[in-house]
Design a protein around this motif. Structure first.
Motif, mmCIF file in Angstrom:
data_model
loop_
_atom_site.group_PDB
_atom_site.id
_atom_site.type_symbol
_atom_site.label_atom_id
_atom_site.label_comp_id
_atom_site.label_asym_id
_atom_site.label_seq_id
_atom_site.Cartn_x
_atom_site.Cartn_y
_atom_site.Cartn_z
ATOM 1 N N TYR A 1 0.811 -1.214 0.000
ATOM 2 C CA TYR A 1 0.000 0.000 0.000
ATOM 3 C C TYR A 1 0.850 1.273 0.000
ATOM 4 O O TYR A 1 0.316 2.373 -0.158
ATOM 5 C CB TYR A 1 -0.903 0.034 1.240
ATOM 6 N N ARG B 1 -0.235 4.673 -1.911
ATOM 7 C CA ARG B 1 -0.710 4.609 -3.286
ATOM 8 C C ARG B 1 -2.126 5.186 -3.388
ATOM 9 O O ARG B 1 -2.882 5.208 -2.407
ATOM 10 C CB ARG B 1 -0.709 3.160 -3.772
ATOM 11 N N ASP B 2 -2.482 5.648 -4.555
ATOM 12 C CA ASP B 2 -3.832 6.154 -4.785
ATOM 13 C C ASP B 2 -4.857 5.067 -4.464
ATOM 14 O O ASP B 2 -4.708 3.908 -4.888
ATOM 15 C CB ASP B 2 -4.016 6.571 -6.245
ATOM 16 N N GLY B 3 -5.906 5.432 -3.711
ATOM 17 C CA GLY B 3 -6.975 4.487 -3.414
ATOM 18 C C GLY B 3 -6.571 3.302 -2.571
ATOM 19 O O GLY B 3 -7.244 2.269 -2.591
ATOM 20 N N ALA B 4 -5.501 3.432 -1.797
ATOM 21 C CA ALA B 4 -4.999 2.290 -1.026
ATOM 22 C C ALA B 4 -5.897 1.924 0.148
ATOM 23 O O ALA B 4 -5.987 0.763 0.537
ATOM 24 C CB ALA B 4 -3.591 2.587 -0.510
ATOM 25 N N ASP C 1 -9.253 1.480 2.552
ATOM 26 C CA ASP C 1 -10.697 1.299 2.685
ATOM 27 C C ASP C 1 -11.255 2.244 3.747
ATOM 28 O O ASP C 1 -12.394 2.699 3.652
ATOM 29 C CB ASP C 1 -11.024 -0.139 3.092
ATOM 30 N N ARG D 1 -10.075 4.697 -1.283
ATOM 31 C CA ARG D 1 -10.694 4.097 -2.471
ATOM 32 C C ARG D 1 -12.067 4.733 -2.680
ATOM 33 O O ARG D 1 -12.681 5.244 -1.732
ATOM 34 C CB ARG D 1 -10.833 2.587 -2.293
ATOM 35 N N PRO D 2 -12.600 4.726 -3.901
ATOM 36 C CA PRO D 2 -13.965 5.197 -4.109
ATOM 37 C C PRO D 2 -14.942 4.429 -3.214
ATOM 38 O O PRO D 2 -14.912 3.204 -3.142
ATOM 39 C CB PRO D 2 -14.218 4.898 -5.591
ATOM 40 N N GLY E 1 -14.768 4.629 -0.008
ATOM 41 C CA GLY E 1 -14.101 4.484 1.281
ATOM 42 C C GLY E 1 -14.553 5.539 2.280
ATOM 43 O O GLY E 1 -15.181 6.536 1.927
ATOM 44 N N ARG F 1 -15.786 9.019 0.384
ATOM 45 C CA ARG F 1 -15.326 9.444 -0.935
ATOM 46 C C ARG F 1 -16.316 8.922 -1.964
ATOM 47 O O ARG F 1 -16.467 7.696 -2.063
ATOM 48 C CB ARG F 1 -13.932 8.899 -1.240
#
Length: 280
Positions: free
Chosen positions: A8, A152-155, A157, A176-177, A179, A280
């Protein structure tokens, strides 16, 4: 453990992913940037020009560990643990605690999410020495909350933020989307019995509005709840709760001791916080 969370993480210089060196003593990216792993188990992913003098001191961290370890804020940890599965899903993979301190709250949430690994982020190496051992499924990383986070991007939850700085754009990037961010912030009633008598820093009456202004442009509010409970603190516990927070930077020890002597022992104190969820 760091090897469980390295997937991550991202290099703070180039943003590429990191891997663990064969001997486990460093993290490295594909372009050759390398970061040592301290013998206490945490890694520093601060860029070379980052300033590291604003983190909690060893004395503040020791006070925090003593106070939290005594269970005084157990209802706050319980509220976070209860909210975590609803916010992240019981199958969550990654929980990030931004401003994690000793990892106390992260550990409670990981107990509620048996499949998740946790990442404790803080600028204080003294805090992360403890956070690295807070839970078998947690790793600890030194970083600056006001700079790009080494993730990292969107790592994530789920992101936790308990009495800590909030970087709205970066929290959105690493979530994450779908999250969730869970924020714990004090209400004006928090420790009110001590603020006036001991000359401590009070809580801004507009704190909730400032919270919304900080995070509102990046995340959607998903509701909040207030959690208030009484505590009965002896003078030793009062010293630790003062010593672990921002008042530790602004309180004269001799003046504090004189004022504390005038308090009953133990002294009734109210803990009062708001738990707010953002998605998000």
């Amino acid at each position: 453990m760091l090897q469980d969370i390295v997937e991550y993480l991202a290099c703070p210089h180039c943003g590429l992913g990191l891997t663990t060196a064969q001997d486990g003593r460093a993290l490295r990216c594909a372009t050759g940037h390398s970061f040592d792993v301290a013998r206490q188990g945490y890694a520093s992913l601060l860029p070379g020009d980052a300033h590291t003098g604003t983190g909690d001191t060893a004395a503040m961290v020791a006070a925090r560990e003593a106070f939290l370890g005594a269970g005084h804020y157990a209802p706050i940890a319980a509220a976070l643990a209860a909210a975590a599965p609803a916010g992240a899903g019981a199958g969550a993979d990654c929980v990030v605690d931004l401003g994690a301190g000793t990892g106390h709250y992260l550990a409670a949430v990981l107990d509620a999410l048996p499949k998740a690994h946790g990442i404790a982020l803080d600028i204080s190496k003294f805090a992360l020495r403890r956070a690295a051992r807070a839970h078998p499924r947690a790793g600890a990383v030194v970083c600056d909350a006001w700079r790009p986070l080494p993730l990292r991007d969107g790592a994530a939850d789920l992101v936790l933020n308990v009495f800590a700085p909030r970087n709205g754009p970066e929290i959105r990037r690493v979530l994450r989307p779908g999250g969730t961010l869970l924020v714990v912030s004090p209400t004006p009633r928090h420790l009110a019995e001590l603020v006036g008598d001991l000359g401590l820093l009070g809580v801004d009456d507009r704190k909730e509005q400032r919270l919304a202004a900080t995070l509102g442009p990046y995340l959607e509010s998903a509701g909040s709840s207030e959690h208030s409970f009484p505590m009965l603190l002896d003078h030793a516990a009062v010293r630790t709760v003062v010593g672990m927070g921002p008042s530790a930077w602004h309180t004269d020890p001799d003046a504090l001791a004189e004022r504390m002597a005038a308090l009953p022992d133990p002294v009734p104190v109210t803990a009062s916080v708001t738990l707010t969820a953002f998605t998000r």
